[in-house]
Design a protein around this motif. Sequence first.
Motif, PDB file in Angstrom:
ATOM      1  N   GLY A   1      -2.867  -1.675   1.322  1.00 15.07           N
ATOM      2  CA  GLY A   1      -1.572  -1.035   1.502  1.00 15.07           C
ATOM      3  C   GLY A   1      -1.326   0.158   0.607  1.00 15.07           C
ATOM      4  N   TRP A   2      -2.217   0.411  -0.334  1.00 14.97           N
ATOM      5  CA  TRP A   2      -2.014   1.455  -1.336  1.00 14.97           C
ATOM      6  C   TRP A   2      -1.782   2.848  -0.745  1.00 14.97           C
ATOM      7  N   PRO A   3      -2.563   3.329   0.220  1.00 14.97           N
ATOM      8  CA  PRO A   3      -2.321   4.688   0.738  1.00 14.97           C
ATOM      9  C   PRO A   3      -0.916   4.875   1.318  1.00 14.97           C
ATOM     10  N   ILE A   4      -0.411   3.879   2.048  1.00 18.74           N
ATOM     11  CA  ILE A   4       0.930   3.989   2.629  1.00 18.74           C
ATOM     12  C   ILE A   4       1.996   3.849   1.547  1.00 18.74           C
ATOM     13  N   MET A   5       1.716   3.032   0.529  1.00 19.55           N
ATOM     14  CA  MET A   5       2.681   2.860  -0.551  1.00 19.55           C
ATOM     15  C   MET A   5       2.858   4.133  -1.367  1.00 19.55           C
ATOM     16  N   LEU A   6       1.789   4.902  -1.549  1.00 13.52           N
ATOM     17  CA  LEU A   6       1.916   6.182  -2.237  1.00 13.52           C
ATOM     18  C   LEU A   6       2.871   7.111  -1.482  1.00 13.52           C
ATOM     19  N   ARG A   7       2.779   7.107  -0.160  1.00  9.54           N
ATOM     20  CA  ARG A   7       3.698   7.917   0.642  1.00  9.54           C
ATOM     21  C   ARG A   7       5.126   7.402   0.499  1.00  9.54           C
ATOM     22  N   ALA A   8       5.284   6.085   0.488  1.00 12.47           N
ATOM     23  CA  ALA A   8       6.621   5.494   0.356  1.00 12.47           C
ATOM     24  C   ALA A   8       7.286   5.946  -0.940  1.00 12.47           C
ATOM     25  N   ALA A   9       6.526   5.929  -2.034  1.00 21.74           N
ATOM     26  CA  ALA A   9       7.078   6.327  -3.327  1.00 21.74           C
ATOM     27  C   ALA A   9       7.485   7.795  -3.322  1.00 21.74           C
ATOM     28  N   ALA A  10       6.704   8.643  -2.629  1.00 21.80           N
ATOM     29  CA  ALA A  10       7.057  10.061  -2.537  1.00 21.80           C
ATOM     30  C   ALA A  10       8.317  10.259  -1.688  1.00 21.80           C
TER      31      ALA A  10
ATOM     32  N   ASN B   1      14.275  -6.064  -8.047  1.00 23.70           N
ATOM     33  CA  ASN B   1      13.169  -6.885  -7.560  1.00 23.70           C
ATOM     34  C   ASN B   1      12.579  -6.217  -6.334  1.00 23.70           C
ATOM     35  N   ASP B   2      11.294  -5.932  -6.388  1.00 24.76           N
ATOM     36  CA  ASP B   2      10.640  -5.257  -5.268  1.00 24.76           C
ATOM     37  C   ASP B   2       9.137  -5.481  -5.390  1.00 24.76           C
ATOM     38  N   VAL B   3       8.402  -4.787  -4.557  1.00 20.16           N
ATOM     39  CA  VAL B   3       6.941  -4.904  -4.537  1.00 20.16           C
ATOM     40  C   VAL B   3       6.373  -4.232  -5.788  1.00 20.16           C
ATOM     41  N   LEU B   4       5.546  -4.941  -6.537  1.00 18.42           N
ATOM     42  CA  LEU B   4       4.986  -4.398  -7.775  1.00 18.42           C
ATOM     43  C   LEU B   4       4.154  -3.146  -7.513  1.00 18.42           C
ATOM     44  N   LEU B   5       3.441  -3.132  -6.406  1.00 19.67           N
ATOM     45  CA  LEU B   5       2.603  -1.983  -6.080  1.00 19.67           C
ATOM     46  C   LEU B   5       3.437  -0.719  -5.908  1.00 19.67           C
ATOM     47  N   TYR B   6       4.637  -0.865  -5.415  1.00 26.15           N
ATOM     48  CA  TYR B   6       5.555   0.267  -5.251  1.00 26.15           C
ATOM     49  C   TYR B   6       5.856   0.906  -6.603  1.00 26.15           C
ATOM     50  N   ASP B   7       6.047   0.087  -7.622  1.00 26.62           N
ATOM     51  CA  ASP B   7       6.302   0.589  -8.969  1.00 26.62           C
ATOM     52  C   ASP B   7       5.097   1.375  -9.490  1.00 26.62           C
ATOM     53  N   VAL B   8       3.906   0.884  -9.208  1.00 25.74           N
ATOM     54  CA  VAL B   8       2.686   1.595  -9.632  1.00 25.74           C
ATOM     55  C   VAL B   8       2.614   2.952  -8.941  1.00 25.74           C
ATOM     56  N   ALA B   9       2.933   2.986  -7.653  1.00 25.44           N
ATOM     57  CA  ALA B   9       2.868   4.242  -6.893  1.00 25.44           C
ATOM     58  C   ALA B   9       3.882   5.255  -7.416  1.00 25.44           C
ATOM     59  N   ILE B  10       5.094   4.819  -7.701  1.00 23.29           N
ATOM     60  CA  ILE B  10       6.108   5.713  -8.261  1.00 23.29           C
ATOM     61  C   ILE B  10       5.605   6.308  -9.572  1.00 23.29           C
ATOM     62  N   THR B  11       5.044   5.456 -10.420  1.00 27.50           N
ATOM     63  CA  THR B  11       4.569   5.900 -11.728  1.00 27.50           C
ATOM     64  C   THR B  11       3.425   6.893 -11.586  1.00 27.50           C
ATOM     65  N   LEU B  12       2.452   6.573 -10.768  1.00 22.68           N
ATOM     66  CA  LEU B  12       1.301   7.460 -10.595  1.00 22.68           C
ATOM     67  C   LEU B  12       1.713   8.809 -10.008  1.00 22.68           C
ATOM     68  N   ASN B  13       2.648   8.795  -9.071  1.00 26.84           N
ATOM     69  CA  ASN B  13       3.069  10.045  -8.422  1.00 26.84           C
ATOM     70  C   ASN B  13       3.669  11.044  -9.399  1.00 26.84           C
ATOM     71  N   ASP B  14       4.168  10.568 -10.531  1.00 25.74           N
ATOM     72  CA  ASP B  14       4.700  11.497 -11.529  1.00 25.74           C
ATOM     73  C   ASP B  14       3.726  11.722 -12.678  1.00 25.74           C
ATOM     74  N   TRP B  15       3.153  10.660 -13.207  1.00 23.51           N
ATOM     75  CA  TRP B  15       2.291  10.790 -14.377  1.00 23.51           C
ATOM     76  C   TRP B  15       0.979  11.513 -14.084  1.00 23.51           C
ATOM     77  N   CYS B  16       0.525  11.452 -12.862  1.00 23.35           N
ATOM     78  CA  CYS B  16      -0.779  12.024 -12.535  1.00 23.35           C
ATOM     79  C   CYS B  16      -0.683  13.263 -11.651  1.00 23.35           C
ATOM     80  N   VAL B  17       0.527  13.764 -11.434  1.00 24.92           N
ATOM     81  CA  VAL B  17       0.713  14.870 -10.512  1.00 24.92           C
ATOM     82  C   VAL B  17       0.347  16.195 -11.172  1.00 24.92           C
ATOM     83  N   GLN B  18      -0.105  17.140 -10.355  1.00 20.75           N
ATOM     84  CA  GLN B  18      -0.389  18.498 -10.773  1.00 20.75           C
ATOM     85  C   GLN B  18       0.734  19.424 -10.269  1.00 20.75           C
ATOM     86  N   PRO B  19       0.813  20.651 -10.789  1.00 21.93           N
ATOM     87  CA  PRO B  19       1.912  21.534 -10.391  1.00 21.93           C
ATOM     88  C   PRO B  19       2.031  21.769  -8.895  1.00 21.93           C
TER      89      PRO B  19
END
Length: 312
Positions: A260-269, A213-231
């Motif tokens: 909160g999205w910009p900081i959450m992306l950093r949190a997921a990284a 159980n956690d912040v839903l936005l955090y899950d989105v950030a984790i997913t985006l950081n891998d699915w949309c990443v470049q080399p």
Amino acid sequence: MSVFTTVTAEDLQPFLARYSIGALVELKGIAAGVTNTNYFVTTTHGRYVLTLFETLHAHELPFYVNLLAHLAHHGIAVAAPIANLNDAYIDTLNGKPTLLVTCVPGVVVDTPTAAQCASVGEMLAQMHRAGTSYQGRMHNPRGPQWWADTAALVYDQMAPHDAQLLRDQLALQSRHRFDHLPLGVVHADLFRDNVLMDGDAVGGFIDFYYACNDVLLYDVAITLNDWCVQPDGDIDAARARALLAAYQTVRPFTAEEKAGWPIMLRAAAIRFWTSRLIDFYRPAAGEMTFAKDPGHFQRVLAHHVARSDFWL
């Protein structure tokens, strides 16, 4: 998914006798991931995935296993657990708690398209909605305090500049709290190797053993950081916009989430930079294991620090 505990066909025969899934045809280890032992089990009735839990104990598993059953019941594309003849999902093999699940269709995609990212975003939002009626509760054991504690174990093994970046970003995270954002059940590890794609559609989400159980936005950030990443660690804007737009057709972000999205992306990284650092410097012993490059998420984080366009 790795092989830490060896299972032979002879080991498996009495185990399978406790299930109604037919006779063993083939047993094959899965060499990916870093946490649990996994095998493909093919029987005369079909194909399954067998997991032996290396760190979790049987009493810790009901949250995850019942979550899989709950999500499957609600139509989410997940690997559904198989009960044994005693109507229990959790069994034991070679001294380890075990789980059998259905083998969902599809393959792991190394280079996803925007259409595939959109499908993942939409299914993730549906999962978040379905999770609202799940009664199980699990604190995230790898939250901000874990990041800080883990970083403290490896600072002296890092290059000074890298260690300073991590210290600075952890300090920034400590000044932000997201408990006011929508909460719920999150996968918390929805990387490309934890999703099977059936063409452009999601065949199944797998490996829920970091779910909590956690912040839903955090899950989105984790997913985006891998699915949309470049080399190089930067994010592909077209894939990011596709994932976020599809997610929001099901569950639109609130104004507070967007802020909160910009900081959450950093949190997921940071979450995965620190976990890869500890795996790299203090690896677990295993028959088939792979330490992933911790520098990858350092680069992802650095790009987020410099970013001005967040695709919303």
